[in-house]
Design a protein around this motif. Sequence first.
Motif, PDB file in Angstrom:
ATOM      1  N   GLY A  53     -38.016  15.088 -81.286  1.00  0.00           N
ATOM      2  CA  GLY A  53     -38.271  14.674 -82.272  1.00  0.00           C
ATOM      3  C   GLY A  53     -39.638  14.248 -82.547  1.00  0.00           C
ATOM      4  O   GLY A  53     -40.129  13.714 -83.398  1.00  0.00           O
ATOM      5  N   ILE A  54     -40.515  15.153 -82.282  1.00  0.00           N
ATOM      6  CA  ILE A  54     -41.464  14.725 -82.338  1.00  0.00           C
ATOM      7  C   ILE A  54     -42.903  14.900 -83.693  1.00  0.00           C
ATOM      8  O   ILE A  54     -42.677  14.068 -84.319  1.00  0.00           O
ATOM      9  CB  ILE A  54     -42.912  15.059 -81.449  1.00  0.00           C
ATOM     10  N   TYR A  55     -41.924  16.262 -83.892  1.00  0.00           N
ATOM     11  CA  TYR A  55     -42.434  17.096 -84.831  1.00  0.00           C
ATOM     12  C   TYR A  55     -42.288  15.797 -86.687  1.00  0.00           C
ATOM     13  O   TYR A  55     -43.040  16.973 -87.177  1.00  0.00           O
ATOM     14  CB  TYR A  55     -42.217  18.503 -84.982  1.00  0.00           C
ATOM     15  N   TYR A  56     -41.079  16.020 -86.606  1.00  0.00           N
ATOM     16  CA  TYR A  56     -40.646  15.878 -88.161  1.00  0.00           C
ATOM     17  C   TYR A  56     -40.561  14.607 -88.948  1.00  0.00           C
ATOM     18  O   TYR A  56     -40.885  13.694 -88.364  1.00  0.00           O
ATOM     19  CB  TYR A  56     -38.776  16.282 -87.864  1.00  0.00           C
ATOM     20  N   PRO A  57     -40.818  14.723 -90.476  1.00  0.00           N
ATOM     21  CA  PRO A  57     -41.085  13.908 -90.606  1.00  0.00           C
ATOM     22  C   PRO A  57     -39.937  12.516 -90.908  1.00  0.00           C
ATOM     23  O   PRO A  57     -38.713  13.075 -91.272  1.00  0.00           O
ATOM     24  CB  PRO A  57     -40.698  14.431 -92.889  1.00  0.00           C
ATOM     25  N   PRO A  58     -40.316  11.690 -90.940  1.00  0.00           N
ATOM     26  CA  PRO A  58     -39.417   9.976 -90.654  1.00  0.00           C
ATOM     27  C   PRO A  58     -38.385   9.919 -91.564  1.00  0.00           C
ATOM     28  O   PRO A  58     -38.860  10.538 -93.320  1.00  0.00           O
ATOM     29  CB  PRO A  58     -39.903   8.906 -90.578  1.00  0.00           C
ATOM     30  N   GLY A  59     -37.018   9.918 -92.098  1.00  0.00           N
ATOM     31  CA  GLY A  59     -36.207  10.149 -92.527  1.00  0.00           C
ATOM     32  C   GLY A  59     -35.722  11.191 -93.010  1.00  0.00           C
ATOM     33  O   GLY A  59     -34.450  11.783 -93.745  1.00  0.00           O
ATOM     34  N   SER A  60     -36.388  12.717 -92.345  1.00  0.00           N
ATOM     35  CA  SER A  60     -35.985  13.614 -92.843  1.00  0.00           C
ATOM     36  C   SER A  60     -34.332  14.455 -92.692  1.00  0.00           C
ATOM     37  O   SER A  60     -34.493  13.571 -90.953  1.00  0.00           O
ATOM     38  CB  SER A  60     -36.547  15.011 -92.748  1.00  0.00           C
ATOM     39  N   LEU A 105     -49.366  12.872 -84.817  1.00  0.00           N
ATOM     40  CA  LEU A 105     -48.459  13.288 -84.298  1.00  0.00           C
ATOM     41  C   LEU A 105     -47.348  12.165 -83.365  1.00  0.00           C
ATOM     42  O   LEU A 105     -46.344  11.848 -83.664  1.00  0.00           O
ATOM     43  CB  LEU A 105     -48.758  14.065 -82.735  1.00  0.00           C
ATOM     44  N   ALA A 106     -48.468  11.278 -82.513  1.00  0.00           N
ATOM     45  CA  ALA A 106     -48.025  10.329 -82.115  1.00  0.00           C
ATOM     46  C   ALA A 106     -46.968   9.194 -82.826  1.00  0.00           C
ATOM     47  O   ALA A 106     -46.096   8.042 -82.244  1.00  0.00           O
ATOM     48  CB  ALA A 106     -48.784   9.140 -80.542  1.00  0.00           C
ATOM     49  N   GLU A 107     -48.189   8.825 -83.765  1.00  0.00           N
ATOM     50  CA  GLU A 107     -47.396   8.068 -85.067  1.00  0.00           C
ATOM     51  C   GLU A 107     -45.403   8.040 -85.617  1.00  0.00           C
ATOM     52  O   GLU A 107     -45.069   7.398 -85.645  1.00  0.00           O
ATOM     53  CB  GLU A 107     -48.274   7.515 -86.218  1.00  0.00           C
ATOM     54  N   ARG A 108     -45.899   9.485 -85.893  1.00  0.00           N
ATOM     55  CA  ARG A 108     -44.256  10.127 -86.152  1.00  0.00           C
ATOM     56  C   ARG A 108     -43.281  10.164 -85.855  1.00  0.00           C
ATOM     57  O   ARG A 108     -42.492   9.996 -85.245  1.00  0.00           O
ATOM     58  CB  ARG A 108     -45.025  11.430 -86.436  1.00  0.00           C
ATOM     59  N   VAL A 114     -38.534   8.260 -80.614  1.00  0.00           N
ATOM     60  CA  VAL A 114     -39.079   9.109 -79.057  1.00  0.00           C
ATOM     61  C   VAL A 114     -39.532   8.127 -78.384  1.00  0.00           C
ATOM     62  O   VAL A 114     -40.441   7.905 -78.445  1.00  0.00           O
ATOM     63  CB  VAL A 114     -39.728  10.145 -79.878  1.00  0.00           C
ATOM     64  N   PRO A 115     -38.411   8.290 -76.954  1.00  0.00           N
ATOM     65  CA  PRO A 115     -39.299   7.444 -76.158  1.00  0.00           C
ATOM     66  C   PRO A 115     -39.953   7.256 -75.783  1.00  0.00           C
ATOM     67  O   PRO A 115     -40.208   8.379 -75.256  1.00  0.00           O
ATOM     68  CB  PRO A 115     -37.699   7.008 -76.025  1.00  0.00           C
ATOM     69  N   GLY A 116     -40.665   6.393 -74.637  1.00  0.00           N
ATOM     70  CA  GLY A 116     -42.018   6.386 -73.651  1.00  0.00           C
ATOM     71  C   GLY A 116     -42.957   7.633 -74.755  1.00  0.00           C
ATOM     72  O   GLY A 116     -43.673   8.572 -73.220  1.00  0.00           O
ATOM     73  N   ILE A 117     -42.568   7.290 -75.667  1.00  0.00           N
ATOM     74  CA  ILE A 117     -44.220   8.684 -75.970  1.00  0.00           C
ATOM     75  C   ILE A 117     -45.386   7.961 -75.702  1.00  0.00           C
ATOM     76  O   ILE A 117     -45.945   6.344 -75.475  1.00  0.00           O
ATOM     77  CB  ILE A 117     -44.373   9.019 -77.672  1.00  0.00           C
ATOM     78  N   SER A 140     -44.353  13.427 -73.854  1.00  0.00           N
ATOM     79  CA  SER A 140     -42.509  12.859 -74.282  1.00  0.00           C
ATOM     80  C   SER A 140     -42.581  13.547 -72.938  1.00  0.00           C
ATOM     81  O   SER A 140     -41.926  14.521 -72.714  1.00  0.00           O
ATOM     82  CB  SER A 140     -42.159  13.985 -75.448  1.00  0.00           C
ATOM     83  N   PRO A 141     -41.981  11.813 -72.213  1.00  0.00           N
ATOM     84  CA  PRO A 141     -41.240  12.574 -71.035  1.00  0.00           C
ATOM     85  C   PRO A 141     -39.641  13.041 -71.148  1.00  0.00           C
ATOM     86  O   PRO A 141     -39.559  13.374 -69.671  1.00  0.00           O
ATOM     87  CB  PRO A 141     -41.563  10.738 -70.005  1.00  0.00           C
TER      88      PRO A 141
END
Length: 396
Positions: A53-60, A105-108, A114-117, A140-141
């Motif tokens: 779930g790293i890439y996707y706009p929050p709320g989408s 990307l990390a912020e998103r 996403v856990p452990g970023i 992203s472990p």
Amino acid sequence: MTERIGIVGAGIVGLAVARELAATRGAEVTVLEKEDGVAAHQTGHNSGVVHAGIYYPPGSLKARLCREGVALLKDYCAAHGLPYEEVGKLVVASTHAERAGLAALAERARANGVPGIAELDALGLREVEPHAVGVGAVHSPHTAICDFPAVARRLARDVEELGGSVRLAHAVRGVRERAGGVQVLAAGRIFTFDRLVVCGGLGTDALAAMAGRPGEVRIVPFRGEYYALQGAAKELVRGLIYPVPDPRYPFLGVHLTRTVGGEVLVGPNAVLALAYEGYNWRKFGNIRQILGWPGTLRLARQHWRTGIKEVRGSLAKGAFVRAARRYVPELNAADLVRAPGGVRAQAVARDGRLVDDFVVDVHGNVVLVRNAPSPAATSSLAIAKHVAGIVPALVR
């Protein structure tokens, strides 16, 4: 009276939807699939990555259903003894100019839960992938890999154990909506359903047209080609190594991916295919439908430079070698051999915009999954819950 629901498409999404409807609504489900096996197209032609779930706009929808889907898929694989390995992913910035994109990307990823970023420097990323290089990375472990075709086969068994049926070699030739129901012509007979859910992937446009719902987006097929590492080169990659993605596109760029079978794939690129099932340059077909959609030509006009670059890369092994060496410089051309590719069903709007989020439409008794590209396999069990929640209830 038992609710009768038809599902078109025996990919992982269609089978997950069928299982969900049978389990939660007690419906009598029938899956119609044109091929002679399940998972014949997108489900069976991908690298097996379970996206975190790293890439996707929050709320989408993608962000929400991906995060829900990961948890459901992990539990499902554990319950049925299916392969699931948290090998971890590094998204690597190879230049200082990419650092801003990496930080975003990390912020998103954190916004999506996403856990452990972790954000790593050049030394830190080598602790995760000793043979990789870059100026920084996001780690992203818990990003995982699995066997999506095996999941699909298990889902098909679930459907049958719940009293449903999966009918292979049943290509849909006609759809006719009637008051209170839908008639579907397949394999020379007419099936009558109360509701119909279309999860047709690459065949979505034709099925939507049969249902009289062509819509305002169309599927444009993009072929993704792969190479595989051979010999000792496989040991140079522990998990998943990805580039910082270009925010203009839903494609993630050529990356290195370890699979549950022990292979390491290099790819995919993204080339406009010449047929909906155009797995290589020799496969032609559907040109009129693909190019006849105004969005296709508008897309080409907007991004022709990128398109030419991708075609050149498709025709030259060297492009894949350079992409791989950018992150793992010990690799050379002899380490890469051609591997099977896939075709992504990507919805494109009339104005040429690549539709990024999942799209599901309800039209009377017909539910159309219009756009379900990556991470649809990861999200499949959550997509199934979402779709089951919007299939109109039966009123007797």
